[in-house]
Enzyme design. Sequence first.
Site, PDB file in Angstrom:
ATOM      1  N   SER A 104       0.853  -1.191   0.000  1.00 13.88           N
ATOM      2  CA  SER A 104       0.000   0.000   0.000  1.00 13.88           C
ATOM      3  C   SER A 104       0.882   1.232   0.000  1.00 13.88           C
ATOM      4  O   SER A 104       1.586   1.510   0.978  1.00 13.88           O
ATOM      5  CB  SER A 104      -0.892   0.030   1.239  1.00 13.88           C
ATOM      6  OG  SER A 104      -1.437   1.323   1.365  1.00 13.88           O
ATOM      7  N   HIS A 121      -1.123  -1.350  -4.244  1.00 12.26           N
ATOM      8  CA  HIS A 121      -2.428  -0.998  -3.683  1.00 12.26           C
ATOM      9  C   HIS A 121      -2.483   0.521  -3.586  1.00 12.26           C
ATOM     10  O   HIS A 121      -1.627   1.142  -2.952  1.00 12.26           O
ATOM     11  CB  HIS A 121      -2.582  -1.663  -2.319  1.00 12.26           C
ATOM     12  CG  HIS A 121      -3.907  -1.430  -1.677  1.00 12.26           C
ATOM     13  ND1 HIS A 121      -5.038  -2.132  -2.007  1.00 12.26           N
ATOM     14  CD2 HIS A 121      -4.289  -0.555  -0.717  1.00 12.26           C
ATOM     15  CE1 HIS A 121      -6.068  -1.711  -1.279  1.00 12.26           C
ATOM     16  NE2 HIS A 121      -5.628  -0.750  -0.482  1.00 12.26           N
ATOM     17  N   ASP A 160      -4.601   3.681  -2.503  1.00  7.76           N
ATOM     18  CA  ASP A 160      -5.702   4.127  -1.634  1.00  7.76           C
ATOM     19  C   ASP A 160      -6.175   5.523  -2.020  1.00  7.76           C
ATOM     20  O   ASP A 160      -5.418   6.489  -1.931  1.00  7.76           O
ATOM     21  CB  ASP A 160      -5.228   4.153  -0.176  1.00  7.76           C
ATOM     22  CG  ASP A 160      -5.129   2.763   0.421  1.00  7.76           C
ATOM     23  OD1 ASP A 160      -6.080   1.977   0.271  1.00  7.76           O
ATOM     24  OD2 ASP A 160      -4.089   2.460   1.048  1.00  7.76           O
ATOM     25  N   MET A 175      -8.643   8.460  -1.046  1.00  4.82           N
ATOM     26  CA  MET A 175      -9.466   8.978   0.056  1.00  4.82           C
ATOM     27  C   MET A 175      -9.882  10.406  -0.260  1.00  4.82           C
ATOM     28  O   MET A 175      -9.074  11.193  -0.765  1.00  4.82           O
ATOM     29  CB  MET A 175      -8.654   8.961   1.357  1.00  4.82           C
ATOM     30  CG  MET A 175      -8.111   7.575   1.696  1.00  4.82           C
ATOM     31  SD  MET A 175      -7.254   7.597   3.273  1.00  4.82           S
ATOM     32  CE  MET A 175      -6.629   5.914   3.340  1.00  4.82           C
ATOM     33  N   HIS A 213      -8.289   1.238  -4.525  1.00  2.00           N
ATOM     34  CA  HIS A 213      -9.246   1.101  -3.428  1.00  2.00           C
ATOM     35  C   HIS A 213      -9.916   2.450  -3.240  1.00  2.00           C
ATOM     36  O   HIS A 213      -9.312   3.375  -2.699  1.00  2.00           O
ATOM     37  CB  HIS A 213      -8.465   0.657  -2.170  1.00  2.00           C
ATOM     38  CG  HIS A 213      -9.294   0.589  -0.930  1.00  2.00           C
ATOM     39  ND1 HIS A 213      -8.733   0.430   0.322  1.00  2.00           N
ATOM     40  CD2 HIS A 213     -10.634   0.648  -0.733  1.00  2.00           C
ATOM     41  CE1 HIS A 213      -9.699   0.396   1.228  1.00  2.00           C
ATOM     42  NE2 HIS A 213     -10.855   0.534   0.613  1.00  2.00           N
ATOM     43  N   MET A 242     -12.077   4.953  -1.502  1.00  2.00           N
ATOM     44  CA  MET A 242     -12.727   5.332  -0.246  1.00  2.00           C
ATOM     45  C   MET A 242     -13.285   6.731  -0.477  1.00  2.00           C
ATOM     46  O   MET A 242     -12.812   7.730   0.095  1.00  2.00           O
ATOM     47  CB  MET A 242     -11.721   5.297   0.911  1.00  2.00           C
ATOM     48  CG  MET A 242     -11.361   3.878   1.328  1.00  2.00           C
ATOM     49  SD  MET A 242      -9.854   3.806   2.306  1.00  2.00           S
ATOM     50  CE  MET A 242      -8.636   3.785   0.989  1.00  2.00           C
ATOM     51  N   MET A 282     -11.695  -5.250   5.204  1.00  4.37           N
ATOM     52  CA  MET A 282     -10.909  -4.274   5.950  1.00  4.37           C
ATOM     53  C   MET A 282     -10.665  -4.846   7.344  1.00  4.37           C
ATOM     54  O   MET A 282     -11.607  -5.267   8.024  1.00  4.37           O
ATOM     55  CB  MET A 282     -11.667  -2.951   6.108  1.00  4.37           C
ATOM     56  CG  MET A 282     -11.871  -2.125   4.845  1.00  4.37           C
ATOM     57  SD  MET A 282     -10.375  -1.711   3.944  1.00  4.37           S
ATOM     58  CE  MET A 282      -9.433  -0.804   5.169  1.00  4.37           C
ATOM     59  N   ASP A 296      -6.987  -5.983   4.170  1.00  2.00           N
ATOM     60  CA  ASP A 296      -6.388  -4.644   4.103  1.00  2.00           C
ATOM     61  C   ASP A 296      -6.399  -3.987   5.482  1.00  2.00           C
ATOM     62  O   ASP A 296      -7.465  -3.669   6.012  1.00  2.00           O
ATOM     63  CB  ASP A 296      -7.182  -3.805   3.086  1.00  2.00           C
ATOM     64  CG  ASP A 296      -6.576  -2.415   2.873  1.00  2.00           C
ATOM     65  OD1 ASP A 296      -5.494  -2.140   3.418  1.00  2.00           O
ATOM     66  OD2 ASP A 296      -7.204  -1.611   2.156  1.00  2.00           O
ATOM     67  N   GLY A 297      -5.198  -3.776   6.032  1.00  2.00           N
ATOM     68  CA  GLY A 297      -5.053  -3.012   7.277  1.00  2.00           C
ATOM     69  C   GLY A 297      -4.373  -3.802   8.377  1.00  2.00           C
ATOM     70  O   GLY A 297      -4.833  -4.865   8.775  1.00  2.00           O
ATOM     71  N   GLY A 298      -3.261  -3.272   8.849  1.00  2.00           N
ATOM     72  CA  GLY A 298      -2.579  -3.871   9.993  1.00  2.00           C
ATOM     73  C   GLY A 298      -1.895  -5.200   9.714  1.00  2.00           C
ATOM     74  O   GLY A 298      -1.563  -5.937  10.642  1.00  2.00           O
ATOM     75  N   GLY A 336       1.138  -1.951   4.110  1.00  2.00           N
ATOM     76  CA  GLY A 336       1.673  -0.601   3.988  1.00  2.00           C
ATOM     77  C   GLY A 336       2.836  -0.388   4.937  1.00  2.00           C
ATOM     78  O   GLY A 336       3.993  -0.646   4.609  1.00  2.00           O
ATOM     79  N   SER A 337       2.498   0.048   6.167  1.00  2.00           N
ATOM     80  CA  SER A 337       3.557   0.338   7.135  1.00  2.00           C
ATOM     81  C   SER A 337       4.392  -0.912   7.453  1.00  2.00           C
ATOM     82  O   SER A 337       5.587  -0.800   7.747  1.00  2.00           O
ATOM     83  CB  SER A 337       2.952   0.901   8.420  1.00  2.00           C
ATOM     84  OG  SER A 337       1.919   0.073   8.888  1.00  2.00           O
TER      85      SER A 337
END
Length: 228
Positions: A9, A34, A36, A38, A68, A70, A139, A177-179, A199-200
């Site tokens: 991401s 990915h 994002d 927003m 993605h 959002m 998510m 997606d996420g964490g 991502g991170s």
Amino acid sequence: MKNFFLAPSILSANFSCLGEDIKKVIKAGGDWIHFDVMDNHYVPNLTMGPMILKSLRDYNITVPIDVHLMTKPVDNLIPQFAEAGANFITFHPESTNHIDRTLNLIKDNGCKAGLVFNPATPLNFLDYVIEKLDLIVLMSVNPGFGNQQFLPSTLSKLRKVRKLIEATSLDILLEVDGGVKLENIAEIAFSGANVFVIGSGLFNYSNYDIIVQKIRQELKYAYLKSVH
Ligand code: DX5
Ligand code: ZN
């Protein structure tokens, strides 16, 4: 070994040299990008539009790009992202008045289509459209920001969706997606995901080759566990 796709991401990439940073992560073994989007309306953050995606294509980034959305609404952005070079376009069922029409619009624009489920969004949005989907995204954080904690309730939701997919004879990818981090990716894979947005958990490391290699090892472990 069955196919697992890593989708870095770029929300966590270095925006001051985005193209270069992406090339580095692809060289290290990222399969997709990915992307994002927003809008500071559907989610309280503001990121990138189709012009940036187009500039990445012009910079010779050729891997699949997973957009993605959002945003609310979504329909007007779909032809623009398709034209800019998106491969996958996903959206949240709450963000459009006409889910079926939005899915058709994505397909008519030559892209693969996906629905994204927030942690509290029920799966019954799948009931009448599952056969139109190339991708289902769960998510595992509330959308809007990178670097949040993975919500453990996602694991049972993943198992449910995996069963639903297997009950159809359809070739639908299941993305989380996420964490997602090195520490939890094996368990996430074991619960049924085969596309991993990260991502991170990737961009925060200085050496992408080493972290991608370690992630691949975890995925191999999850695969071996699933066949035994
Ligand atoms: C959150 C985004 C995610 C985010 C993931 O709304 O959809 O794609 O970038 O970032 P990490 O992997 O840091 O949780
Ligand atoms: Zn995302």
